[in-house]
Design a protein around this motif. Structure first.
Motif, PDB file in Angstrom:
ATOM      1  N   ASN A  86       0.850  -1.290  -0.140  1.00  0.00           N
ATOM      2  CA  ASN A  86      -0.097   0.128  -0.033  1.00  0.00           C
ATOM      3  C   ASN A  86       0.941   1.292  -0.060  1.00  0.00           C
ATOM      4  N   THR A  87       2.034   1.245   0.706  1.00  0.00           N
ATOM      5  CA  THR A  87       2.829   2.278   0.638  1.00  0.00           C
ATOM      6  C   THR A  87       3.571   2.459  -0.657  1.00  0.00           C
ATOM      7  N   MET A  88       3.886   1.758  -1.396  1.00  0.00           N
ATOM      8  CA  MET A  88       4.416   1.778  -2.581  1.00  0.00           C
ATOM      9  C   MET A  88       3.213   1.908  -3.837  1.00  0.00           C
ATOM     10  N   GLN A  89       2.032   1.704  -3.532  1.00  0.00           N
ATOM     11  CA  GLN A  89       1.047   1.504  -4.657  1.00  0.00           C
ATOM     12  C   GLN A  89       1.040   2.913  -5.550  1.00  0.00           C
ATOM     13  N   ALA A  90       1.225   3.910  -4.959  1.00  0.00           N
ATOM     14  CA  ALA A  90       1.115   5.242  -5.777  1.00  0.00           C
ATOM     15  C   ALA A  90       2.200   5.311  -6.691  1.00  0.00           C
ATOM     16  N   CYS A  91       3.592   4.775  -6.691  1.00  0.00           N
ATOM     17  CA  CYS A  91       4.440   4.717  -7.339  1.00  0.00           C
ATOM     18  C   CYS A  91       4.170   4.045  -8.807  1.00  0.00           C
ATOM     19  N   ARG A  92       3.182   3.332  -8.901  1.00  0.00           N
ATOM     20  CA  ARG A  92       2.828   2.876 -10.477  1.00  0.00           C
ATOM     21  C   ARG A  92       2.728   3.820 -11.068  1.00  0.00           C
ATOM     22  N   GLY A  93       2.140   5.065 -11.029  1.00  0.00           N
ATOM     23  CA  GLY A  93       2.034   6.062 -11.658  1.00  0.00           C
ATOM     24  C   GLY A  93       3.087   6.841 -12.257  1.00  0.00           C
ATOM     25  N   THR A  94       4.356   6.848 -11.501  1.00  0.00           N
ATOM     26  CA  THR A  94       5.277   7.243 -12.033  1.00  0.00           C
ATOM     27  C   THR A  94       6.659   6.132 -12.448  1.00  0.00           C
ATOM     28  N   GLY A  95       6.306   5.198 -12.385  1.00  0.00           N
ATOM     29  CA  GLY A  95       7.187   4.180 -12.627  1.00  0.00           C
ATOM     30  C   GLY A  95       8.607   3.871 -11.855  1.00  0.00           C
ATOM     31  N   LEU A  96       8.751   4.761 -10.730  1.00  0.00           N
ATOM     32  CA  LEU A  96       9.815   4.724 -10.094  1.00  0.00           C
ATOM     33  C   LEU A  96       9.221   4.902  -8.608  1.00  0.00           C
ATOM     34  N   VAL A  97      10.477   4.164  -7.728  1.00  0.00           N
ATOM     35  CA  VAL A  97      10.364   4.045  -6.508  1.00  0.00           C
ATOM     36  C   VAL A  97      11.672   4.442  -5.780  1.00  0.00           C
ATOM     37  N   ARG A  98      11.700   5.592  -4.641  1.00  0.00           N
ATOM     38  CA  ARG A  98      12.954   5.928  -4.165  1.00  0.00           C
ATOM     39  C   ARG A  98      12.747   5.394  -2.819  1.00  0.00           C
ATOM     40  N   LEU A  99      13.923   4.473  -2.344  1.00  0.00           N
ATOM     41  CA  LEU A  99      13.771   3.941  -0.850  1.00  0.00           C
ATOM     42  C   LEU A  99      14.790   4.759  -0.237  1.00  0.00           C
ATOM     43  N   LYS A 118      11.169  -6.836  -4.542  1.00  0.00           N
ATOM     44  CA  LYS A 118       9.852  -7.971  -5.035  1.00  0.00           C
ATOM     45  C   LYS A 118       8.610  -7.130  -5.431  1.00  0.00           C
ATOM     46  N   LEU A 119       8.285  -6.244  -4.325  1.00  0.00           N
ATOM     47  CA  LEU A 119       6.925  -5.589  -4.844  1.00  0.00           C
ATOM     48  C   LEU A 119       7.102  -4.585  -5.801  1.00  0.00           C
ATOM     49  N   ALA A 120       8.314  -4.138  -6.073  1.00  0.00           N
ATOM     50  CA  ALA A 120       8.513  -3.206  -7.084  1.00  0.00           C
ATOM     51  C   ALA A 120       8.234  -3.767  -8.547  1.00  0.00           C
ATOM     52  N   THR A 121       8.757  -5.178  -8.519  1.00  0.00           N
ATOM     53  CA  THR A 121       8.611  -6.115  -9.745  1.00  0.00           C
ATOM     54  C   THR A 121       6.788  -6.302  -9.950  1.00  0.00           C
ATOM     55  N   ASP A 122       6.182  -6.645  -8.792  1.00  0.00           N
ATOM     56  CA  ASP A 122       4.824  -7.311  -8.614  1.00  0.00           C
ATOM     57  C   ASP A 122       4.089  -5.894  -9.127  1.00  0.00           C
ATOM     58  N   LEU A 123       4.401  -4.722  -8.884  1.00  0.00           N
ATOM     59  CA  LEU A 123       3.661  -3.616  -9.084  1.00  0.00           C
ATOM     60  C   LEU A 123       4.166  -2.877 -10.551  1.00  0.00           C
ATOM     61  N   GLY A 124       5.022  -3.232 -11.104  1.00  0.00           N
ATOM     62  CA  GLY A 124       5.566  -2.836 -12.520  1.00  0.00           C
ATOM     63  C   GLY A 124       6.143  -1.682 -12.360  1.00  0.00           C
ATOM     64  N   ILE A 125       6.952  -1.479 -11.352  1.00  0.00           N
ATOM     65  CA  ILE A 125       7.695  -0.387 -10.984  1.00  0.00           C
ATOM     66  C   ILE A 125       9.097  -0.614 -11.381  1.00  0.00           C
ATOM     67  N   GLY A 126       9.539  -0.158 -12.540  1.00  0.00           N
ATOM     68  CA  GLY A 126      10.884  -0.614 -13.359  1.00  0.00           C
ATOM     69  C   GLY A 126      11.886   0.157 -12.580  1.00  0.00           C
ATOM     70  N   LYS A 127      11.650   1.368 -12.028  1.00  0.00           N
ATOM     71  CA  LYS A 127      12.937   1.971 -11.680  1.00  0.00           C
ATOM     72  C   LYS A 127      12.876   2.198 -10.120  1.00  0.00           C
ATOM     73  N   ARG A 128      14.245   2.024  -9.697  1.00  0.00           N
ATOM     74  CA  ARG A 128      14.405   2.069  -8.297  1.00  0.00           C
ATOM     75  C   ARG A 128      15.533   2.638  -7.835  1.00  0.00           C
ATOM     76  N   ILE A 129      15.766   3.379  -6.895  1.00  0.00           N
ATOM     77  CA  ILE A 129      16.526   4.223  -6.424  1.00  0.00           C
ATOM     78  C   ILE A 129      16.814   3.824  -4.897  1.00  0.00           C
ATOM     79  N   LEU A 130      17.790   3.638  -4.260  1.00  0.00           N
ATOM     80  CA  LEU A 130      18.030   3.428  -2.983  1.00  0.00           C
ATOM     81  C   LEU A 130      18.874   4.596  -2.517  1.00  0.00           C
ATOM     82  N   ASP A 131      18.288   5.470  -1.635  1.00  0.00           N
ATOM     83  CA  ASP A 131      18.909   6.745  -1.262  1.00  0.00           C
ATOM     84  C   ASP A 131      19.425   6.565   0.235  1.00  0.00           C
ATOM     85  N   ILE A 132      20.746   6.190   0.241  1.00  0.00           N
ATOM     86  CA  ILE A 132      21.357   5.469   1.820  1.00  0.00           C
ATOM     87  C   ILE A 132      21.902   6.492   2.500  1.00  0.00           C
ATOM     88  N   ASP A 133      21.779   6.240   3.963  1.00  0.00           N
ATOM     89  CA  ASP A 133      22.710   7.192   4.463  1.00  0.00           C
ATOM     90  C   ASP A 133      23.095   6.303   5.829  1.00  0.00           C
TER      91      ASP A 133
END
Length: 362
Positions: A86-99, A118-133
């Motif tokens: 549910n937290t990631m669902q809205a990212c289907r609209g942009t095709g990008l998730v930034r964690l 795994k959920l990014a793949t399930d939701l069809g979100i092809g672009k993934r960014i890990l923003d790490i500190d």
């Protein structure tokens, strides 16, 4: 017994770092075949375990955009399947998730990396960014998270206001693209609770894990030399790597292994001219965007802005292959959203009843 790299304070990185890629010769002739990729494969990701888990040593946020100046998005309050979906669902609209993650590298962070991919793949979100500190953590957890990152096509950012020390460096090795503006530091690892009383005993303990670390670095395209350097830096101190060292050790820019694996696929689908333009863009990007004269004052947003402005000169985003173009993760919405395939995960998607236990499928 668990291995840990103890987090320590670090000095400032004098220069930002980005792109490293494999040098591949291509012919000036448009019909010349691109050289074959080496037979290198990353470790396959294990099946995701959806057992109950929670972040115990850090905080995470999910955002569907790349501009962190607008904030880091929604906090990750639960690692349960339905909650995270549910937290990631809205990212289907942009095709990008930034964690965005701030904290130690632990088993719960590894679970977060596995589940988000795994959920990014399930939701069809092809672009993934890990923003790490992160100031470090457990070596085993970093390897587990790194294998998940390597198999799920992540770009990794270390912002100017962030750092990546100790075990976090292993995550950089796994990313498909690494954009580094903050300090990256290494030091010698020690076994927490070690009973060693001599150099020989301590050395024997470290040798037991050295092969695994070397194999991990090599399969992700990073140099095993970085491990050799780690062993020379006392654990109570920290060695901040320079931009040149990050590139030499394969910890910044484009991942060489992934770049080689993609080359034939891109040549077949997008053409040899696409591959040549991409390589030319990256060389100029390294010189003009990653290491300009005022690099010490740069942040990830500055590096990205420079690259986005530069790539138009090379015909990117390419009209035939927009999603394979350099920096495609910053190109906004994907309008044609893939439909979810039917399966256990899709069947588990309905909202839970109020107060219901939110266990998820394994």
């Amino acid at each position: 017994m668990t291995l840990r790299w103890i987090p320590l304070a670090a000095g400032l990185l004098l220069a930002s770092a980005c792109s490293r890629q494999a040098e591949v010769q291509t012919s000036a002739s448009a019909d010349q075949a691109v050289p074959a990729a080496p037979a290198v494969q990353r470790k396959e990701q294990a099946q995701v375990d959806w057992s109950p888990a929670r972040l115990e040593a850090g905080d995470a946020w999910i955002d569907c955009g790349s501009d962190y100046r607008n904030g880091d998005g929604r906090p990750v309050l639960s690692l349960a399947y339905i909650d995270l979906r549910n937290t990631m669902q809205a990212c289907r609209g942009t095709g990008l998730v930034r964690l965005r993650y701030k904290g130690k590298v632990t088993t719960s962070f590894a679970a977060l990396a596995e589940r988000t991919g795994k959920l990014a793949t399930d939701l069809g979100i092809g672009k993934r960014i890990l923003d790490i500190d992160s100031a470090g953590g457990h070596v085993e957890a970093a390897i587990r998270a790194g294998d998940a990152i390597g198999e799920n096509d992540w770009t990794i950012w270390v912002r100017d206001d962030s750092a990546c020390h100790s075990a976090c460096v292993l995550l950089l090795a796994a990313g498909d693209m690494r954009v580094v503006a903050g300090p990256v530091g290494i030091h010698r690892m020690i076994r927490v609770g070690s009973a060693a009383t001599s150099r020989k005993e301590l050395g024997e303990e470290l040798r037991k894990v050295s092969d695994e670390l070397r194999n991990y670095l090599e399969r992700n395209g990073a140099s095993a030399e970085v491990y050799d350097l780690m062993t020379t830096v006392p654990n109570r101190t920290l060695r901040v790597l320079t931009a040149d060292e990050l590139e030499r050790y394969g910890l910044s820019g484009a991942n060489a292994v992934e770049d080689d694996l993609n080359r034939l696929r891109l040549a077949r689908r997008c053409g040899n001219d696409f591959v040549r333009r991409r390589d030319a863009f990256r060389r100029v990007y390294d010189a003009q965007c990653v290491q300009p004269a005022d690099a010490a004052s740069q942040d990830v947003v500055d590096i990205n802005a420079c690259g986005l402005a530069l790539r138009a000169q090379y015909g990117f985003p390419d009209p035939q292959c927009p999603d394979d173009s350099p920096m495609a993760e910053l190109d906004g919405a994907i309008l044609d959203i893939p439909q979810l395939a039917a399966g256990p995960e899709a069947e588990a998607a309905p909202e839970p009843a109020a107060g219901a236990r939110q266990d998820a499928p394994r």
